[in-house]
Design an enzyme around this catalytic site. Structure first.
Site, PDB file in Angstrom:
ATOM      1  N   TYR A  40     -12.234  -2.020  -3.867  1.00 55.86           N
ATOM      2  CA  TYR A  40     -12.759  -2.314  -2.525  1.00 55.86           C
ATOM      3  C   TYR A  40     -14.284  -2.201  -2.470  1.00 55.86           C
ATOM      4  O   TYR A  40     -14.845  -1.917  -1.412  1.00 55.86           O
ATOM      5  CB  TYR A  40     -12.118  -1.380  -1.497  1.00 55.86           C
ATOM      6  CG  TYR A  40     -10.756  -1.838  -0.990  1.00 55.86           C
ATOM      7  CD1 TYR A  40     -10.615  -3.020  -0.259  1.00 55.86           C
ATOM      8  CD2 TYR A  40      -9.610  -1.077  -1.201  1.00 55.86           C
ATOM      9  CE1 TYR A  40      -9.381  -3.430   0.230  1.00 55.86           C
ATOM     10  CE2 TYR A  40      -8.368  -1.486  -0.717  1.00 55.86           C
ATOM     11  CZ  TYR A  40      -8.265  -2.669   0.003  1.00 55.86           C
ATOM     12  OH  TYR A  40      -7.042  -3.087   0.494  1.00 55.86           O
TER      13      TYR A  40
ATOM     14  N   HIS B  42      -2.143  -5.348   1.354  1.00 62.23           N
ATOM     15  CA  HIS B  42      -3.424  -6.001   1.098  1.00 62.23           C
ATOM     16  C   HIS B  42      -3.139  -7.416   0.631  1.00 62.23           C
ATOM     17  O   HIS B  42      -2.158  -7.647  -0.080  1.00 62.23           O
ATOM     18  CB  HIS B  42      -4.211  -5.287  -0.018  1.00 62.23           C
ATOM     19  CG  HIS B  42      -5.310  -6.141  -0.593  1.00 62.23           C
ATOM     20  ND1 HIS B  42      -6.544  -6.236  -0.004  1.00 62.23           N
ATOM     21  CD2 HIS B  42      -5.320  -6.991  -1.649  1.00 62.23           C
ATOM     22  CE1 HIS B  42      -7.286  -7.106  -0.715  1.00 62.23           C
ATOM     23  NE2 HIS B  42      -6.568  -7.569  -1.711  1.00 62.23           N
TER      24      HIS B  42
ATOM     25  N   LYS C 201       0.825  -1.212   0.000  1.00 59.54           N
ATOM     26  CA  LYS C 201       0.000   0.000   0.000  1.00 59.54           C
ATOM     27  C   LYS C 201       0.862   1.266   0.000  1.00 59.54           C
ATOM     28  O   LYS C 201       2.072   1.210   0.284  1.00 59.54           O
ATOM     29  CB  LYS C 201      -0.949  -0.034   1.205  1.00 59.54           C
ATOM     30  CG  LYS C 201      -1.971  -1.184   1.135  1.00 59.54           C
ATOM     31  CD  LYS C 201      -2.970  -1.106   2.287  1.00 59.54           C
ATOM     32  CE  LYS C 201      -4.001  -2.236   2.201  1.00 59.54           C
ATOM     33  NZ  LYS C 201      -5.041  -2.142   3.256  1.00 59.54           N
TER      34      LYS C 201
ATOM     35  N   ASN D  94      -2.111   0.311   6.738  1.00 57.14           N
ATOM     36  CA  ASN D  94      -1.676  -0.996   7.260  1.00 57.14           C
ATOM     37  C   ASN D  94      -0.822  -1.796   6.279  1.00 57.14           C
ATOM     38  O   ASN D  94      -0.801  -3.024   6.301  1.00 57.14           O
ATOM     39  CB  ASN D  94      -2.866  -1.795   7.807  1.00 57.14           C
ATOM     40  CG  ASN D  94      -3.888  -2.144   6.759  1.00 57.14           C
ATOM     41  OD1 ASN D  94      -3.729  -1.800   5.591  1.00 57.14           O
ATOM     42  ND2 ASN D  94      -4.931  -2.842   7.157  1.00 57.14           N
TER      43      ASN D  94
ATOM     44  N   PHE E 292     -15.824   3.192   6.915  1.00 55.99           N
ATOM     45  CA  PHE E 292     -14.436   3.573   6.595  1.00 55.99           C
ATOM     46  C   PHE E 292     -14.160   3.594   5.097  1.00 55.99           C
ATOM     47  O   PHE E 292     -13.023   3.858   4.682  1.00 55.99           O
ATOM     48  CB  PHE E 292     -13.449   2.637   7.307  1.00 55.99           C
ATOM     49  CG  PHE E 292     -13.659   1.168   7.024  1.00 55.99           C
ATOM     50  CD1 PHE E 292     -13.172   0.588   5.858  1.00 55.99           C
ATOM     51  CD2 PHE E 292     -14.336   0.366   7.932  1.00 55.99           C
ATOM     52  CE1 PHE E 292     -13.368  -0.756   5.592  1.00 55.99           C
ATOM     53  CE2 PHE E 292     -14.542  -0.989   7.680  1.00 55.99           C
ATOM     54  CZ  PHE E 292     -14.055  -1.542   6.502  1.00 55.99           C
TER      55      PHE E 292
ATOM     56  N   GLU F 296      -9.424 -10.288  -8.096  1.00 60.37           N
ATOM     57  CA  GLU F 296      -8.468  -9.196  -7.829  1.00 60.37           C
ATOM     58  C   GLU F 296      -7.271  -9.265  -8.773  1.00 60.37           C
ATOM     59  O   GLU F 296      -6.753  -8.230  -9.209  1.00 60.37           O
ATOM     60  CB  GLU F 296      -8.017  -9.259  -6.367  1.00 60.37           C
ATOM     61  CG  GLU F 296      -9.141  -8.892  -5.408  1.00 60.37           C
ATOM     62  CD  GLU F 296      -8.756  -9.035  -3.942  1.00 60.37           C
ATOM     63  OE1 GLU F 296      -9.635  -8.843  -3.087  1.00 60.37           O
ATOM     64  OE2 GLU F 296      -7.572  -9.348  -3.657  1.00 60.37           O
TER      65      GLU F 296
ATOM     66  N   ARG G 111       2.497  -6.457   9.045  1.00 62.95           N
ATOM     67  CA  ARG G 111       1.758  -5.349   9.649  1.00 62.95           C
ATOM     68  C   ARG G 111       2.303  -4.991  11.031  1.00 62.95           C
ATOM     69  O   ARG G 111       2.351  -3.812  11.391  1.00 62.95           O
ATOM     70  CB  ARG G 111       0.262  -5.667   9.666  1.00 62.95           C
ATOM     71  CG  ARG G 111      -0.365  -5.478   8.276  1.00 62.95           C
ATOM     72  CD  ARG G 111      -1.753  -6.036   8.191  1.00 62.95           C
ATOM     73  NE  ARG G 111      -2.485  -5.567   7.010  1.00 62.95           N
ATOM     74  CZ  ARG G 111      -3.603  -6.119   6.585  1.00 62.95           C
ATOM     75  NH1 ARG G 111      -4.129  -7.151   7.215  1.00 62.95           N
ATOM     76  NH2 ARG G 111      -4.215  -5.646   5.497  1.00 62.95           N
TER      77      ARG G 111
ATOM     78  N   THR H 196      -5.492  -7.236  10.424  1.00 66.31           N
ATOM     79  CA  THR H 196      -5.826  -5.950   9.791  1.00 66.31           C
ATOM     80  C   THR H 196      -5.378  -4.776  10.651  1.00 66.31           C
ATOM     81  O   THR H 196      -4.807  -3.803  10.149  1.00 66.31           O
ATOM     82  CB  THR H 196      -7.360  -5.870   9.576  1.00 66.31           C
ATOM     83  OG1 THR H 196      -7.791  -7.054   8.898  1.00 66.31           O
ATOM     84  CG2 THR H 196      -7.739  -4.644   8.766  1.00 66.31           C
TER      85      THR H 196
ATOM     86  N   ARG I  16      -1.766 -14.192   3.847  1.00 69.68           N
ATOM     87  CA  ARG I  16      -2.526 -13.572   4.946  1.00 69.68           C
ATOM     88  C   ARG I  16      -1.800 -13.769   6.285  1.00 69.68           C
ATOM     89  O   ARG I  16      -1.787 -12.875   7.132  1.00 69.68           O
ATOM     90  CB  ARG I  16      -3.932 -14.177   5.034  1.00 69.68           C
ATOM     91  CG  ARG I  16      -4.790 -13.979   3.808  1.00 69.68           C
ATOM     92  CD  ARG I  16      -5.388 -12.613   3.680  1.00 69.68           C
ATOM     93  NE  ARG I  16      -6.225 -12.246   4.798  1.00 69.68           N
ATOM     94  CZ  ARG I  16      -6.935 -11.108   4.836  1.00 69.68           C
ATOM     95  NH1 ARG I  16      -6.897 -10.246   3.821  1.00 69.68           N
ATOM     96  NH2 ARG I  16      -7.675 -10.811   5.879  1.00 69.68           N
TER      97      ARG I  16
HETATM   98  P1  ATP Z   1      -7.091  -5.810   3.027  1.00 71.33           P
HETATM   99  O1  ATP Z   1      -8.392  -6.124   2.308  1.00 71.33           O
HETATM  100  O2  ATP Z   1      -6.604  -4.421   2.773  1.00 71.33           O
HETATM  101  O3  ATP Z   1      -6.070  -6.877   2.780  1.00 71.33           O
HETATM  102  P2  ATP Z   1      -8.090  -7.005   5.385  1.00 71.33           P
HETATM  103  O4  ATP Z   1      -8.582  -8.082   4.467  1.00 71.33           O
HETATM  104  O5  ATP Z   1      -7.189  -7.407   6.503  1.00 71.33           O
HETATM  105  O6  ATP Z   1      -7.351  -5.878   4.576  1.00 71.33           O
HETATM  106  P3  ATP Z   1     -10.718  -5.877   5.324  1.00 71.33           P
HETATM  107  O7  ATP Z   1     -11.770  -6.217   6.323  1.00 71.33           O
HETATM  108  O8  ATP Z   1     -10.831  -6.460   3.943  1.00 71.33           O
HETATM  109  O9  ATP Z   1      -9.310  -6.206   5.989  1.00 71.33           O
HETATM  110  O10 ATP Z   1     -10.678  -4.281   5.224  1.00 71.33           O
HETATM  111  C1  ATP Z   1     -10.057  -3.621   4.117  1.00 71.33           C
HETATM  112  C2  ATP Z   1      -9.287  -2.431   4.627  1.00 71.33           C
HETATM  113  O11 ATP Z   1     -10.214  -1.491   5.181  1.00 71.33           O
HETATM  114  C3  ATP Z   1      -8.320  -2.764   5.759  1.00 71.33           C
HETATM  115  O12 ATP Z   1      -7.042  -3.108   5.298  1.00 71.33           O
HETATM  116  C4  ATP Z   1      -8.284  -1.469   6.560  1.00 71.33           C
HETATM  117  O13 ATP Z   1      -7.318  -0.570   6.029  1.00 71.33           O
HETATM  118  C5  ATP Z   1      -9.660  -0.901   6.357  1.00 71.33           C
HETATM  119  N1  ATP Z   1     -10.494  -1.241   7.507  1.00 71.33           N
HETATM  120  C6  ATP Z   1     -11.033  -2.431   7.809  1.00 71.33           C
HETATM  121  N2  ATP Z   1     -11.737  -2.386   8.971  1.00 71.33           N
HETATM  122  C7  ATP Z   1     -11.625  -1.113   9.395  1.00 71.33           C
HETATM  123  C8  ATP Z   1     -12.119  -0.413  10.533  1.00 71.33           C
HETATM  124  N3  ATP Z   1     -12.879  -1.021  11.455  1.00 71.33           N
HETATM  125  N4  ATP Z   1     -11.799   0.902  10.650  1.00 71.33           N
HETATM  126  C9  ATP Z   1     -11.028   1.520   9.721  1.00 71.33           C
HETATM  127  N5  ATP Z   1     -10.530   0.907   8.620  1.00 71.33           N
HETATM  128  C10 ATP Z   1     -10.825  -0.387   8.464  1.00 71.33           C
HETATM  129 MG    MG Z   2      -9.720  -7.641   2.736  1.00 73.98          MG
END
Ligand code: ATP
Ligand code: MG
Length: 143
Positions: free
Chosen positions: A51, A117, A11, A114, A59, A128, A104, A93, A87
């Site tokens: 996304y 992805h 990112k 973070n 968010f 994706e 992370r 996350t 993962r």
């Molecule tokens: P990514 O999809 O980026 O790999 P992830 O799969 O661990 O991350 P997701 O639940 O898919 O988490 O959320 C996508 C992104 O949205 C996260 O990486 C984070 O930056 C943001 N995000 C998720 N949950 C929250 C939250 N509760 N508050 C703020 N931002 C959030």
């Molecule tokens: Mg995700």
């Protein structure tokens, strides 16, 4: 365990910190191979399409702004159990909850910024990968 492909994005925060090499080293040392890669700054609309599954989440706006705030490095990783392995190497996350030694835990500043992805299922990985790369850009490393 089967060979899989997964989409990884370094990112904008991690690209800005110059830790691209450290992150790719972790993938390579754990048996994942890069089979496609591109550094690219997404528009907010493109980040929003990527996304889209989170469109209703509070968010979502912040996530799209952050993901389009600078260049990000999109790549396809290939290897045994690549989706879950990526993962695992990423960590939780929220970096406050990420296990020590994960990407992370070491490089993420907040739940927004973070660092990485990773695709979370075989179906999402296929979608994706197709979002960023054409079939002809995938250079399989499996003999
Ligand atoms: P990514 O999809 O980026 O790999 P992830 O799969 O661990 O991350 P997701 O639940 O898919 O988490 O959320 C996508 C992104 O949205 C996260 O990486 C984070 O930056 C943001 N995000 C998720 N949950 C929250 C939250 N509760 N508050 C703020 N931002 C959030
Ligand atoms: Mg995700």
């Amino acid at each position: 365990m089967a060979v899989q492909r997964t989409l990884s994005i370094i990112k904008p925060d991690a690209v800005a910190k110059n830790v691209v090499g450290d992150i790719i080293r972790r993938f390579e040392e754990n048996g994942l191979s890069v089979i496609a890669v591109r550094l690219q700054q997404l528009s907010a609309a493109e980040a929003g399409r990527f996304y889209a599954v989170h469109a209703e989440r509070p968010f979502y706006g912040d996530l799209c702004s952050f993901m389009s705030s600078g260049p990000a490095l999109a790549m396809v990783l290939e290897g045994q159990n690549a989706i879950a392995l990526n993962r695992q190497l990423m960590g939780a996350t929220n970096p406050k909850e990420a296990e020590a030694g994960t990407i992370r835990a070491d490089h993420a500043d907040s739940i927004d910024a973070n660092a990485v992805h990773g695709s979370d299922s075989a179906e999402n990985a296929a979608n994706e990968i197709a979002f960023f790369f054409a079939d002809l850009e995938l250079n399989s490393r499996i003999a």
